[in-house]
Design an enzyme around this catalytic site. Structure first.
Site, PDB file in Angstrom:
ATOM      1  CD  GLU A   1       1.035  -6.126   5.788  1.00 15.61           C
ATOM      2  OE1 GLU A   1       0.245  -6.039   4.829  1.00 15.61           O
ATOM      3  OE2 GLU A   1       1.757  -7.139   5.966  1.00 15.61           O
TER       4      GLU A   1
ATOM      5  N   GLY B   1      -0.536  -5.248   1.021  1.00 13.14           N
ATOM      6  CA  GLY B   1      -1.835  -5.154   0.363  1.00 13.14           C
ATOM      7  C   GLY B   1      -1.866  -5.828  -0.992  1.00 13.14           C
TER       8      GLY B   1
ATOM      9  CD  GLU C   1      -3.674  -7.463   3.508  1.00  9.62           C
ATOM     10  OE1 GLU C   1      -4.234  -7.684   4.583  1.00  9.62           O
ATOM     11  OE2 GLU C   1      -3.222  -6.343   3.177  1.00  9.62           O
TER      12      GLU C   1
ATOM     13  CB  ALA D   1      -0.913  -0.009   1.227  1.00  6.00           C
TER      14      ALA D   1
END
Length: 260
Positions: free
Chosen positions: A135, A112, A115, A66
């Site tokens: 993360e 992300g 994900e 992200a």
């Protein structure tokens, strides 16, 4: 509709969605997530689209995470809303969508990005791809379903090790653990994704949607997956496609499904 961060292409009944931020390693910023929501919603309602392939621009990254700069100063409630909005508008939208979505992982799939790939129904990775959820190195945890979907795909022990260590895994290791369905040479990536999707597109579209619903129900504690399966099974009997499928079987010919 034109997009700033996505490229949309069509190949017969396949819609390609390419995340087009190559200079940023296709990182997911808020604007890109909003465009993904729009593109996916349109694809799911477009009768001419049978399935979707999501990939990243270039050869280095599928999506390398992200855009951290956008949320670095968020407080607790803002962080919670960021995750909740992403779940609803993109990640769960894909996972629960009525049409098959394949992730063609052409490079780094981190944070992300992984994900996003895990929200897709099927994952195909290039041999050089690297996957991870880093993360915790930022003082965060995955917020777009990563803790849940990784555990579902590879099991609790391996998911804990991968998330807590923040280590990347190779495409080969990802295949071995069940994180991806196939690993191919980079030049064969899109062809393999198309091969899988074109096979699915020969099947009855409404039955495909029912199968996705029933399979997803197996992962939800608040639903009886067996009951959902029974209901979806029953719904199929009200479709023209079932009549066509049975007739084609009895007549020893290939069925022609219309999605009705």
């Amino acid at each position: 509709m034109s997009f700033q961060n996505l490229l949309i292409d069509y190949k017969e009944r396949i819609q390609y969605i390419t995340i087009n931020r190559e200079s940023k390693l296709n990182a997911l910023n808020i604007a890109t997530l909003a465009e993904l929501h729009t593109a996916l919603t349109e694809a799911f309602t477009n009768a001419g689209v049978g399935g979707i392939i999501i990939t990243g621009a270039g050869t280095k990254a599928f999506v390398a995470g992200a855009d951290i700069s956008e949320f670095a100063s968020f407080n607790t409630e803002q962080g919670r809303e960021l995750a909740r909005d992403g779940h609803k508008s993109v990640f769960n939208l894909i996972a629960e969508g009525p049409k098959p979505v394949i992730a063609a992982i052409n490079g780094f799939a981190l944070g992300g990005g992984l994900e996003l790939a895990m929200a897709c129904h099927i994952r195909v990775a290039a041999e050089h791809a690297r996957l991870g959820l880093p993360e915790v190195t930022l003082g965060l945890i995955p917020g777009y379903g990563g803790t849940q979907r990784l555990t579902q795909l590879i099991g609790r022990g391996k998911a804990l090790e991968m998330i807590l260590s923040a280590d990347m895994v190779t495409a080969a290791d990802a295949f071995q653990s069940g994180l991806v369905n196939h690993v191919v040479a980079a030049e064969q990536l899109l062809a393999k994704a198309e091969e899988i999707l074109n096979k699915i597109l020969l099947r009855a579209p409404l039955a495909i949607a029912s199968a996705i619903t029933a399979i997803n129900a197996s992962l939800k504690n608040d639903q009886n997956g067996f009951e959902i399966e029974i209901n979806e099974f029953g719904k199929c009997f009200g479709t023209d496609d079932l009549k066509e499928g049975v007739a084609a079987f009895l007549e020893k010919r290939k069925p022609i499904f219309t999605g009705k």
